[in-house]
Design a protein around this motif. Structure first.
Motif, PDB file in Angstrom:
ATOM      1  N   GLN A 121       0.840  -1.186   0.000  1.00  0.00           N
ATOM      2  CA  GLN A 121       0.000   0.000   0.000  1.00  0.00           C
ATOM      3  C   GLN A 121       0.877   1.239   0.000  1.00  0.00           C
ATOM      4  O   GLN A 121       1.921   1.278   0.666  1.00  0.00           O
ATOM      5  N   TYR A 122       0.432   2.236  -0.723  1.00  0.00           N
ATOM      6  CA  TYR A 122       1.171   3.494  -0.840  1.00  0.00           C
ATOM      7  C   TYR A 122       0.204   4.654  -0.594  1.00  0.00           C
ATOM      8  O   TYR A 122      -0.977   4.588  -0.946  1.00  0.00           O
ATOM      9  N   ALA A 123       0.743   5.726  -0.030  1.00  0.00           N
ATOM     10  CA  ALA A 123      -0.032   6.958   0.086  1.00  0.00           C
ATOM     11  C   ALA A 123      -0.134   7.593  -1.298  1.00  0.00           C
ATOM     12  O   ALA A 123       0.579   7.199  -2.229  1.00  0.00           O
ATOM     13  N   LEU A 124      -0.983   8.585  -1.443  1.00  0.00           N
ATOM     14  CA  LEU A 124      -1.180   9.210  -2.749  1.00  0.00           C
ATOM     15  C   LEU A 124       0.069   9.927  -3.249  1.00  0.00           C
ATOM     16  O   LEU A 124       0.210  10.162  -4.444  1.00  0.00           O
ATOM     17  N   ASP A 125       0.986  10.261  -2.343  1.00  0.00           N
ATOM     18  CA  ASP A 125       2.247  10.870  -2.788  1.00  0.00           C
ATOM     19  C   ASP A 125       3.292   9.812  -3.152  1.00  0.00           C
ATOM     20  O   ASP A 125       4.432  10.129  -3.457  1.00  0.00           O
ATOM     21  N   LEU A 164       3.234   2.692   2.723  1.00  0.00           N
ATOM     22  CA  LEU A 164       2.446   2.533   3.950  1.00  0.00           C
ATOM     23  C   LEU A 164       2.674   1.138   4.519  1.00  0.00           C
ATOM     24  O   LEU A 164       2.942   0.988   5.690  1.00  0.00           O
ATOM     25  N   THR A 165       2.521   0.117   3.662  1.00  0.00           N
ATOM     26  CA  THR A 165       2.801  -1.262   4.082  1.00  0.00           C
ATOM     27  C   THR A 165       3.482  -2.000   2.929  1.00  0.00           C
ATOM     28  O   THR A 165       3.275  -1.669   1.766  1.00  0.00           O
ATOM     29  N   GLY A 166       4.248  -3.028   3.293  1.00  0.00           N
ATOM     30  CA  GLY A 166       4.988  -3.823   2.318  1.00  0.00           C
ATOM     31  C   GLY A 166       4.163  -4.930   1.739  1.00  0.00           C
ATOM     32  O   GLY A 166       2.968  -4.966   1.974  1.00  0.00           O
ATOM     33  N   PRO A 167       4.826  -5.794   0.988  1.00  0.00           N
ATOM     34  CA  PRO A 167       6.264  -6.055   0.982  1.00  0.00           C
ATOM     35  C   PRO A 167       7.139  -5.015   0.272  1.00  0.00           C
ATOM     36  O   PRO A 167       8.359  -5.035   0.452  1.00  0.00           O
ATOM     37  N   ALA A 168       6.588  -4.135  -0.534  1.00  0.00           N
ATOM     38  CA  ALA A 168       7.428  -3.129  -1.177  1.00  0.00           C
ATOM     39  C   ALA A 168       8.073  -2.255  -0.108  1.00  0.00           C
ATOM     40  O   ALA A 168       7.419  -1.852   0.854  1.00  0.00           O
ATOM     41  N   LYS A 169       9.358  -1.966  -0.289  1.00  0.00           N
ATOM     42  CA  LYS A 169      10.080  -1.174   0.705  1.00  0.00           C
ATOM     43  C   LYS A 169      10.433   0.224   0.203  1.00  0.00           C
ATOM     44  O   LYS A 169      10.837   1.079   0.981  1.00  0.00           O
ATOM     45  N   GLN A 170      10.292   0.441  -1.077  1.00  0.00           N
ATOM     46  CA  GLN A 170      10.643   1.734  -1.656  1.00  0.00           C
ATOM     47  C   GLN A 170       9.368   2.472  -2.077  1.00  0.00           C
ATOM     48  O   GLN A 170       8.381   1.846  -2.454  1.00  0.00           O
ATOM     49  N   PRO A 171       9.408   3.788  -2.068  1.00  0.00           N
ATOM     50  CA  PRO A 171       8.240   4.552  -2.528  1.00  0.00           C
ATOM     51  C   PRO A 171       8.112   4.488  -4.052  1.00  0.00           C
ATOM     52  O   PRO A 171       9.069   4.134  -4.753  1.00  0.00           O
ATOM     53  N   LEU A 172       6.936   4.804  -4.526  1.00  0.00           N
ATOM     54  CA  LEU A 172       6.739   4.920  -5.967  1.00  0.00           C
ATOM     55  C   LEU A 172       7.407   6.196  -6.450  1.00  0.00           C
ATOM     56  O   LEU A 172       7.439   7.200  -5.724  1.00  0.00           O
ATOM     57  N   ARG A 173       7.891   6.160  -7.665  1.00  0.00           N
ATOM     58  CA  ARG A 173       8.472   7.370  -8.247  1.00  0.00           C
ATOM     59  C   ARG A 173       7.360   8.416  -8.388  1.00  0.00           C
ATOM     60  O   ARG A 173       6.259   8.106  -8.820  1.00  0.00           O
ATOM     61  N   ARG A 174       7.692   9.613  -8.042  1.00  0.00           N
ATOM     62  CA  ARG A 174       6.685  10.669  -7.994  1.00  0.00           C
ATOM     63  C   ARG A 174       6.926  11.697  -9.102  1.00  0.00           C
ATOM     64  O   ARG A 174       8.070  12.004  -9.420  1.00  0.00           O
ATOM     65  N   TYR A 175       5.851  12.217  -9.646  1.00  0.00           N
ATOM     66  CA  TYR A 175       5.938  13.238 -10.693  1.00  0.00           C
ATOM     67  C   TYR A 175       5.112  14.446 -10.271  1.00  0.00           C
ATOM     68  O   TYR A 175       4.208  14.334  -9.444  1.00  0.00           O
ATOM     69  N   ILE A 176       5.409  15.560 -10.873  1.00  0.00           N
ATOM     70  CA  ILE A 176       4.619  16.770 -10.613  1.00  0.00           C
ATOM     71  C   ILE A 176       3.518  16.840 -11.656  1.00  0.00           C
ATOM     72  O   ILE A 176       3.780  16.720 -12.864  1.00  0.00           O
ATOM     73  N   ALA A 177       2.294  17.005 -11.208  1.00  0.00           N
ATOM     74  CA  ALA A 177       1.158  17.155 -12.120  1.00  0.00           C
ATOM     75  C   ALA A 177       0.407  18.426 -11.753  1.00  0.00           C
ATOM     76  O   ALA A 177       0.127  18.670 -10.578  1.00  0.00           O
ATOM     77  N   ILE A 178       0.112  19.224 -12.766  1.00  0.00           N
ATOM     78  CA  ILE A 178      -0.656  20.450 -12.544  1.00  0.00           C
ATOM     79  C   ILE A 178      -1.728  20.538 -13.623  1.00  0.00           C
ATOM     80  O   ILE A 178      -1.687  19.810 -14.617  1.00  0.00           O
ATOM     81  N   ARG A 179      -2.658  21.432 -13.397  1.00  0.00           N
ATOM     82  CA  ARG A 179      -3.673  21.699 -14.414  1.00  0.00           C
ATOM     83  C   ARG A 179      -3.378  23.079 -14.983  1.00  0.00           C
ATOM     84  O   ARG A 179      -3.225  24.056 -14.242  1.00  0.00           O
ATOM     85  N   ARG A 180      -3.231  23.133 -16.301  1.00  0.00           N
ATOM     86  CA  ARG A 180      -2.941  24.409 -16.951  1.00  0.00           C
ATOM     87  C   ARG A 180      -3.954  24.613 -18.075  1.00  0.00           C
ATOM     88  O   ARG A 180      -4.024  23.796 -18.998  1.00  0.00           O
ATOM     89  N   GLN A 181      -4.701  25.682 -17.971  1.00  0.00           N
ATOM     90  CA  GLN A 181      -5.734  26.002 -18.968  1.00  0.00           C
ATOM     91  C   GLN A 181      -6.635  24.797 -19.252  1.00  0.00           C
ATOM     92  O   GLN A 181      -6.909  24.455 -20.395  1.00  0.00           O
ATOM     93  N   GLY A 182      -6.994  24.117 -18.183  1.00  0.00           N
ATOM     94  CA  GLY A 182      -7.934  23.023 -18.293  1.00  0.00           C
ATOM     95  C   GLY A 182      -7.320  21.693 -18.681  1.00  0.00           C
ATOM     96  O   GLY A 182      -8.022  20.684 -18.760  1.00  0.00           O
ATOM     97  N   ARG A 183      -6.020  21.676 -18.930  1.00  0.00           N
ATOM     98  CA  ARG A 183      -5.374  20.428 -19.324  1.00  0.00           C
ATOM     99  C   ARG A 183      -4.344  20.020 -18.279  1.00  0.00           C
ATOM    100  O   ARG A 183      -3.665  20.867 -17.698  1.00  0.00           O
ATOM    101  N   VAL A 184      -4.257  18.715 -18.076  1.00  0.00           N
ATOM    102  CA  VAL A 184      -3.309  18.182 -17.086  1.00  0.00           C
ATOM    103  C   VAL A 184      -1.928  18.061 -17.722  1.00  0.00           C
ATOM    104  O   VAL A 184      -1.776  17.525 -18.827  1.00  0.00           O
ATOM    105  N   VAL A 185      -0.943  18.586 -17.026  1.00  0.00           N
ATOM    106  CA  VAL A 185       0.452  18.542 -17.473  1.00  0.00           C
ATOM    107  C   VAL A 185       1.254  17.773 -16.421  1.00  0.00           C
ATOM    108  O   VAL A 185       1.211  18.116 -15.241  1.00  0.00           O
ATOM    109  N   VAL A 186       1.968  16.752 -16.856  1.00  0.00           N
ATOM    110  CA  VAL A 186       2.821  15.973 -15.948  1.00  0.00           C
ATOM    111  C   VAL A 186       4.264  16.221 -16.349  1.00  0.00           C
ATOM    112  O   VAL A 186       4.626  16.052 -17.522  1.00  0.00           O
ATOM    113  N   THR A 187       5.064  16.643 -15.396  1.00  0.00           N
ATOM    114  CA  THR A 187       6.491  16.853 -15.660  1.00  0.00           C
ATOM    115  C   THR A 187       7.225  15.544 -15.422  1.00  0.00           C
ATOM    116  O   THR A 187       7.122  14.951 -14.346  1.00  0.00           O
TER     117      THR A 187
END
Ligand code: FES
Length: 146
Positions: free
Chosen positions: A114-118, A122-145
């Motif tokens: 289990q992982y938090a939204l960031d 939270l719980t294993g067996p996975a020990k590393q976090p998920l890779r995280r990206y920046i997502a924003i909404r620009r002029q109504g469209r989602v942009v992921v860096t």
């Protein structure tokens, strides 16, 4: 080829192929799900279409995005006006994670990490976090860096 030409090795090979094709992709290590959309990266960002972005305006909505030329997919989640974007590849054995809207967390269907939204663990067996990206909404469209 008539039936006499089929070797035991052929039977095993075809059997394995059929088994792999019919297995629950989300239930086997390294299993992957079909992406909801495919996006082409441009200048280090993903720009989702207006229609795809509109699907992420509903509370507790999510979209699995396949990035052209990349093996990893990105799971984009919208909750209460906040966008989250993480790699969908579980850090345990690589299954595609899912957004569990009832639990408000990210879960792996293979071994229940289990992982938090960031993306933090939270719980294993996975020990590393998920890779995280920046997502924003620009002029109504989602942009992921990326
Ligand atoms: S692959 Fe094992 S918990 Fe995700």
């Amino acid at each position: 080829m008539d039936h006499k030409d089929i070797s035991r090795r052929d039977v095993l090979r075809y059997g394995a192929a059929i088994g792999a094709a019919t297995a629950c992709a989300g239930c086997i290590p390294g299993g992957s799900r079909k992406a909801d959309v495919v996006a082409e990266p441009q200048a280090g960002t993903l720009l989702l279409s207006e229609a795809e972005s509109a699907g992420l305006t509903e509370p507790d909505s999510s979209l699995l995005v396949s990035v052209e030329g990349e093996r990893e997919k990105i799971l984009v989640i919208h909750t209460r006006g906040v966008l989250h974007a993480v790699s969908s590849r579980c850090t345990h054995l690589g299954c595609d994670v899912l957004y569990d809207r009832d639990a408000a967390m990210i879960v792996c269907p293979c071994h229940k990490s289990q992982y938090a939204l960031d993306g933090s663990n939270l719980t294993g067996p996975a020990k590393q976090p998920l890779r995280r990206y920046i997502a924003i909404r620009r002029q109504g469209r989602v942009v992921v860096t990326l």
